[in-house]
Design a protein around this motif. Structure first.
Motif, PDB file in Angstrom:
ATOM      1  N   THR A   1      -2.920   7.530  -1.069  1.00 26.82           N
ATOM      2  CA  THR A   1      -2.434   7.201   0.238  1.00 26.82           C
ATOM      3  C   THR A   1      -1.944   8.267   0.903  1.00 26.82           C
ATOM      4  O   THR A   1      -1.052   8.874   0.759  1.00 26.82           O
ATOM      5  CB  THR A   1      -1.399   5.837   0.288  1.00 26.82           C
ATOM      6  OG1 THR A   1      -2.041   4.748  -0.337  1.00 26.82           O
ATOM      7  CG2 THR A   1      -1.033   5.602   1.624  1.00 26.82           C
TER       8      THR A   1
ATOM      9  N   GLN B   1      -5.818   2.108  -4.798  1.00 35.60           N
ATOM     10  CA  GLN B   1      -4.391   2.306  -3.911  1.00 35.60           C
ATOM     11  C   GLN B   1      -4.889   1.833  -2.384  1.00 35.60           C
ATOM     12  O   GLN B   1      -5.895   2.251  -1.961  1.00 35.60           O
ATOM     13  CB  GLN B   1      -3.961   3.680  -3.730  1.00 35.60           C
ATOM     14  CG  GLN B   1      -3.483   4.455  -5.103  1.00 35.60           C
ATOM     15  CD  GLN B   1      -3.151   5.592  -4.876  1.00 35.60           C
ATOM     16  OE1 GLN B   1      -3.327   6.869  -5.483  1.00 35.60           O
ATOM     17  NE2 GLN B   1      -1.712   6.051  -4.266  1.00 35.60           N
ATOM     18  N   THR B   2      -4.206   1.060  -2.095  1.00 33.72           N
ATOM     19  CA  THR B   2      -3.949   0.755  -0.484  1.00 33.72           C
ATOM     20  C   THR B   2      -2.663   0.838   0.010  1.00 33.72           C
ATOM     21  O   THR B   2      -1.584   0.874  -0.293  1.00 33.72           O
ATOM     22  CB  THR B   2      -4.757  -0.664  -0.388  1.00 33.72           C
ATOM     23  OG1 THR B   2      -3.568  -1.377  -1.149  1.00 33.72           O
ATOM     24  CG2 THR B   2      -5.682  -0.838  -0.840  1.00 33.72           C
ATOM     25  N   PRO B   3      -2.857   1.081   1.614  1.00 31.72           N
ATOM     26  CA  PRO B   3      -3.934   1.653   2.183  1.00 31.72           C
ATOM     27  C   PRO B   3      -4.314   3.194   1.938  1.00 31.72           C
ATOM     28  O   PRO B   3      -3.565   3.763   1.197  1.00 31.72           O
ATOM     29  CB  PRO B   3      -3.448   1.645   3.731  1.00 31.72           C
ATOM     30  CG  PRO B   3      -2.023   1.695   3.512  1.00 31.72           C
ATOM     31  CD  PRO B   3      -1.574   1.230   2.315  1.00 31.72           C
ATOM     32  N   SER B   4      -5.666   3.526   2.264  1.00 31.59           N
ATOM     33  CA  SER B   4      -5.976   4.810   2.241  1.00 31.59           C
ATOM     34  C   SER B   4      -5.153   5.843   3.205  1.00 31.59           C
ATOM     35  O   SER B   4      -4.782   7.000   2.973  1.00 31.59           O
ATOM     36  CB  SER B   4      -7.389   5.106   2.409  1.00 31.59           C
ATOM     37  OG  SER B   4      -7.828   4.460   3.715  1.00 31.59           O
ATOM     38  N   HIS B   5      -4.842   5.147   4.209  1.00 35.52           N
ATOM     39  CA  HIS B   5      -3.973   5.941   5.691  1.00 35.52           C
ATOM     40  C   HIS B   5      -2.862   5.122   5.840  1.00 35.52           C
ATOM     41  O   HIS B   5      -3.169   3.758   6.061  1.00 35.52           O
ATOM     42  CB  HIS B   5      -4.853   6.449   6.383  1.00 35.52           C
ATOM     43  CG  HIS B   5      -5.743   7.347   6.019  1.00 35.52           C
ATOM     44  ND1 HIS B   5      -7.164   7.216   5.587  1.00 35.52           N
ATOM     45  CD2 HIS B   5      -5.673   8.666   5.998  1.00 35.52           C
ATOM     46  CE1 HIS B   5      -7.835   8.499   5.313  1.00 35.52           C
ATOM     47  NE2 HIS B   5      -6.987   9.253   5.685  1.00 35.52           N
ATOM     48  N   GLN B   6      -1.583   5.580   6.078  1.00 36.23           N
ATOM     49  CA  GLN B   6      -0.592   4.697   6.569  1.00 36.23           C
ATOM     50  C   GLN B   6       0.096   5.619   7.536  1.00 36.23           C
ATOM     51  O   GLN B   6       0.435   6.839   7.202  1.00 36.23           O
ATOM     52  CB  GLN B   6       0.209   4.291   5.432  1.00 36.23           C
ATOM     53  CG  GLN B   6       1.586   3.614   5.938  1.00 36.23           C
ATOM     54  CD  GLN B   6       1.529   2.199   6.132  1.00 36.23           C
ATOM     55  OE1 GLN B   6       1.039   1.508   5.202  1.00 36.23           O
ATOM     56  NE2 GLN B   6       1.742   1.575   7.208  1.00 36.23           N
TER      57      GLN B   6
END
Lengths: 113, 115
Positions: free
Chosen positions: B110, B6-11
């Motif tokens: 994410t 999964q991307t991004p890990s942080h949003q």
């Protein structure tokens, strides 16, 4: 609407002892139950499952017990190891609901070396 | 071992903005899912997807949400106009076959923060 409940947010156990994680459910239509384990920064991974036609399922150190009359299941880990430290989620599904699983809030297990 | 990525890990996004969360399921898997977990709460089912169609969706998955498999490898979740309450960890999952006895393989998630 909390159909699957894990009332203990955390549990600490000494290495080598038994860990018992509990899960209660309210929907009598649930007939398939799973446990997932989740390490930090990782997704949940499948651990063990049980169908309502059984009351026990065992896989190595992990055993799941199902008490249908009490709408209760438990995961036993014996002996507990430090690598078992993770968050454990209980999940349930009912026939006719497809792939929709209902999860609990998780129990964070810490196994102390 | 194959894994779901999964991307991004942080949003981090502002309220009202659109976000797209991306997932690459395991290559031979045919069934795809999104779940989410609001901090301190249960993991909740959002949607399942098979053969380029939504198979099931929960009450959470309203008109603000959409899913797409734009090519042979990606599976995306779009939130059109984010709200504060959309802040959560979003997990993508896939399975080889359908049916509730199939194991789901989850990505690492994410973390969406709506400000």
């Amino acid at each position: 609407d909390q159909q699957v409940k894990q009332n203990s947010p955390s549990l600490s156990v000494q290495e080598g002892r038994i860990s018992i994680l509990n899960c209660d459910y309210t929907n009598s239509m649930f007939d398939y139950f799973l446990w997932y384990k989740k390490y930090p920064a990782e997704g949940p991974t499948f651990l063990i499952s049980i169908s309502s036609i059984k009351d026990k399922n065992e896989d190595g150190r992990f055993t799941v017990f199902l008490n249908k009359s009490a709408k209760h299941l438990s995961l036993h880990i014996v002996p507990s190891q430090p690598g078992d430290s993770a968050v454990y989620f209980c999940a349930a599904s009912a026939q006719g609901t497809g792939n929709q699983f209902y999860f609990g809030t998780g129990t964070s297990l810490t196994v102390i070396p | 071992e194959p894994e779901v990525t999964q991307t991004p890990s942080h949003q981090v996004t502002q309220m009202g903005q659109e976000v797209i969360l991306r997932c690459v399921p395991i290559s031979n898997h045919l069934y795809f899912y999104w779940y989410r977990q609001i901090l301190g709460q249960k993991v909740e089912f959002l949607v399942s997807f098979y053969n380029n169609e939504i198979s099931e969706k929960s009450e959470i998955f309203d008109d603000q949400f959409s899913v797409e498999r734009p090519d042979g490898s990606n599976f995306t979740l779009k939130i059109r106009s984010t709200k504060l309450e959309d802040s959560a960890m979003y997990f993508c999952a896939s399975s080889e076959k359908g049916g509730r006895y199939e194991k789901l393989f989850f990505g690492s998630g994410t973390q969406l923060s709506v400000l």
